[in-house]
Write a protein that holds these residues in place. Sequence first.
Motif, PDB file in Angstrom:
ATOM      1  N   LEU A   1      30.402  30.759  30.768  1.00  0.00           N
ATOM      2  CA  LEU A   1      31.026  32.026  32.035  1.00  0.00           C
ATOM      3  C   LEU A   1      30.022  31.151  33.132  1.00  0.00           C
ATOM      4  CD1 LEU A   1      30.673  35.249  29.911  1.00  0.00           C
ATOM      5  CD2 LEU A   1      32.432  33.573  31.620  1.00  0.00           C
ATOM      6  N   LEU A   2      29.979  30.338  34.072  1.00  0.00           N
ATOM      7  CA  LEU A   2      29.242  29.831  34.943  1.00  0.00           C
ATOM      8  C   LEU A   2      29.008  30.420  36.430  1.00  0.00           C
ATOM      9  CD1 LEU A   2      29.795  25.889  33.755  1.00  0.00           C
ATOM     10  CD2 LEU A   2      27.690  27.588  33.461  1.00  0.00           C
ATOM     11  N   SER A   3      28.392  30.483  36.466  1.00  0.00           N
ATOM     12  CA  SER A   3      28.213  31.758  38.285  1.00  0.00           C
ATOM     13  C   SER A   3      28.259  30.386  39.685  1.00  0.00           C
ATOM     14  CB  SER A   3      27.019  31.720  38.523  1.00  0.00           C
ATOM     15  OG  SER A   3      26.049  32.025  39.935  1.00  0.00           O
ATOM     16  N   SER A   4      29.721  30.732  39.910  1.00  0.00           N
ATOM     17  CA  SER A   4      30.548  30.398  40.901  1.00  0.00           C
ATOM     18  C   SER A   4      29.189  29.932  42.264  1.00  0.00           C
ATOM     19  CB  SER A   4      31.578  30.831  41.226  1.00  0.00           C
ATOM     20  OG  SER A   4      31.787  31.647  41.588  1.00  0.00           O
ATOM     21  N   ALA A   5      28.409  31.040  42.209  1.00  0.00           N
ATOM     22  CA  ALA A   5      27.374  30.752  43.341  1.00  0.00           C
ATOM     23  C   ALA A   5      26.449  29.730  43.712  1.00  0.00           C
ATOM     24  CB  ALA A   5      26.973  31.830  43.758  1.00  0.00           C
ATOM     25  N   ARG A   6      26.788  28.696  42.529  1.00  0.00           N
ATOM     26  CA  ARG A   6      25.446  28.289  42.451  1.00  0.00           C
ATOM     27  C   ARG A   6      26.204  26.791  43.668  1.00  0.00           C
ATOM     28  NH1 ARG A   6      25.595  26.812  35.856  1.00  0.00           N
ATOM     29  NH2 ARG A   6      24.572  28.721  35.608  1.00  0.00           N
ATOM     30  N   SER A   7      25.324  26.347  43.562  1.00  0.00           N
ATOM     31  CA  SER A   7      24.911  25.123  44.558  1.00  0.00           C
ATOM     32  C   SER A   7      25.916  23.940  44.308  1.00  0.00           C
ATOM     33  CB  SER A   7      23.653  24.691  45.246  1.00  0.00           C
ATOM     34  OG  SER A   7      23.701  23.015  45.987  1.00  0.00           O
ATOM     35  N   TRP A   8      26.238  22.717  45.200  1.00  0.00           N
ATOM     36  CA  TRP A   8      26.858  21.475  44.531  1.00  0.00           C
ATOM     37  C   TRP A   8      26.283  20.716  44.248  1.00  0.00           C
ATOM     38  CZ3 TRP A   8      32.143  20.165  43.747  1.00  0.00           C
ATOM     39  CH2 TRP A   8      32.716  20.864  44.466  1.00  0.00           C
TER      40      TRP A   8
ATOM     41  N   ASP B   1      22.775  28.819  29.303  1.00  0.00           N
ATOM     42  CA  ASP B   1      23.886  28.709  29.851  1.00  0.00           C
ATOM     43  C   ASP B   1      24.956  28.549  28.925  1.00  0.00           C
ATOM     44  OD1 ASP B   1      23.058  28.964  32.401  1.00  0.00           O
ATOM     45  OD2 ASP B   1      22.931  26.400  33.065  1.00  0.00           O
ATOM     46  N   LEU B   2      25.016  27.546  28.096  1.00  0.00           N
ATOM     47  CA  LEU B   2      25.830  27.005  27.036  1.00  0.00           C
ATOM     48  C   LEU B   2      26.300  27.585  26.248  1.00  0.00           C
ATOM     49  CD1 LEU B   2      24.599  23.070  26.635  1.00  0.00           C
ATOM     50  CD2 LEU B   2      26.481  23.974  28.103  1.00  0.00           C
ATOM     51  N   LYS B   3      24.920  28.676  25.511  1.00  0.00           N
ATOM     52  CA  LYS B   3      25.616  29.205  24.346  1.00  0.00           C
ATOM     53  C   LYS B   3      25.423  28.274  23.322  1.00  0.00           C
ATOM     54  CE  LYS B   3      26.138  32.526  27.809  1.00  0.00           C
ATOM     55  NZ  LYS B   3      24.917  33.143  28.450  1.00  0.00           N
TER      56      LYS B   3
END
Length: 614
Positions: free
Chosen positions: A12-19, A40-42
């Motif tokens: 479940l990664l935030s799509s708002a992160r920067s490239w 992040d990875l669990k």
Amino acid sequence: MKWLTLISCVLLLSSARSWNVQRAARSAEHKSEIAHRYNDLKEETFKAVTMITFAQYLQKCSYEGLSKLVRDVVDLAQKCAANEDGPDCGKSLPAIFLDEICQVEQLRDSYGAMADCCAKADPERNECFLSFKVPQPDFVQPYERPATDVICKEYQDNRVSLLGHFIYSVARRNPFMYAPAILGLAADYEHALQSCCQESDVGTCLDTKAVAIKERAKKISLMHQYDCGILKQFGDRTFQANKLARLSQKYPKAPFPELVKLVHAMTDVSKECCAGDMVECMDDRAELTEKFCSKHEVFSSKVKPCCEKPTVERSRCIIEAEFDDKPEGLPSLVERYIHDKEVCKKFEAGHDEFLSEFVYEYSRRHPEFSTQLILRVAKGYETLLEKCCKTDNPAECYSNAEEELTKLIKETQDVVKTNCELLNTHGEKDFLKALLIRYTKKMPQVSTDTLLEVGKKMTTIGTKCCQLPEDKRLSCSEGYLSIVIQDMCRRQETSPINENVSHCCRESYASRRPCFTAMGVDTKYVPPPFNPEMFNFDDKLCSAPPAERELGQMKLLVNLIKRKPQMTEEQIKTIGDGFTAMVDKCCKQANIETCFGEEGANLIVQSRATLGIG
């Protein structure tokens, strides 16, 4: 170890992160890198990637031995997730892993000089450890799956352990393969088990699927090792130019600024993966893929199905997806890059951006070219502008640019055409023979076995690429040849061959293949004395299987050329015909050994006379 959600978990990664995923920015954002990555990875994915990391550094260690190191790192991650200010939580991930490795008892006994790396400071310590990684090591046996009669029950009862051992085995045999790819192969293996365990003949089913998985693993491993080699030897600029060319071919409808952002992000992630930092490699690759998929329609109409797959399967699907359709009505580049009176002004105002846009525009119009050819065209254009923009009349100077660049393209097209015609007309055996003659003359110092290995690889490339449609042959041929050349140049670093090979390996990335093609006979080579014992003529020439007989003939050919690299095609044919006549005659005799003894001695005398060797 528990691997319960190893394959199927979706991050479940935030799509708002920067490239932009550069380490410096992340370090400022998080007190504890290990806590950040663990969250992040669990737990299960973090464990799996930690095992991959240790297995790739410590290739001789047992699964059980590495499991202890994994537990130590996971315990630290959990403590830091609970308290980021805790002891060792502020360390970088590479430092945490290498500190753990350097505490291994009897490290020197198992790994010798590699233990000396522990005395170095970071990042030199990591570079030192990386230099000891051995691709496809002889001391590591390929993965052996459980017996057919028990594997399905084993999967059902001990799925976690079964997949864990598979991941461990793949990682230690492929120390440069990125962690996401290894988990992707584990997913393939699990899918094969789920499918085949429903069949009546489980073994045959798994054997068939295993062939495809092994081939995929080999290809991925070669590509990752190749990418890391290019990044290390030629740096960011070349690596990014190559990626920009490829992505522009694949996503010709994507806007230039979006592709540039993607290329920079890919470069940052590749640096982590190539540095052996598999936890960050896994996390940032997943983040990059998530971001890509959040706007997939901007890039391509072909990748939507990939973005609907589980995380560990997404990345490879995107990489293997077809090129998107080329936009219709793209204007000619001649007007913009040759006839435009402002070309020099634009070139001088923003050199790199101007050339990057040229690569983008040229690549999206030419999906049939290799990225290496596109970069040669871009370099030729850059060289022309650097010369012409200093003259009083630049436009007149570069007015023949299209003609000059066409010469570069024709050279590559002619090489592919000539070799494919040779292969298709005369077959694999004669094609391999021609390659061996060509490359033994270029680098006679290389061992006979290595020359045969290189020749066979090139023949495989020809067989694969020459049967493709015309518009795919060039890209296929030069793309795979670049991998063979990169491997040759890697060997050259530790075992120098000759000055010509050194020159080509130092040449620009894009120009290495033409450099090797144009390489002539090594005139400084001093042949070893003629040794009759290298010609071993016995009854095996009659009784051995055809493939073994052909191999013997090829070795004889290579060894002859090594004695006189300047030998002509006519001389080769004369000696070859004499050899064939001798074998035909002696294999019909009652006393084969006696015949070979007499006729072999005559052939050696005749061969020396033909070559003018005293």
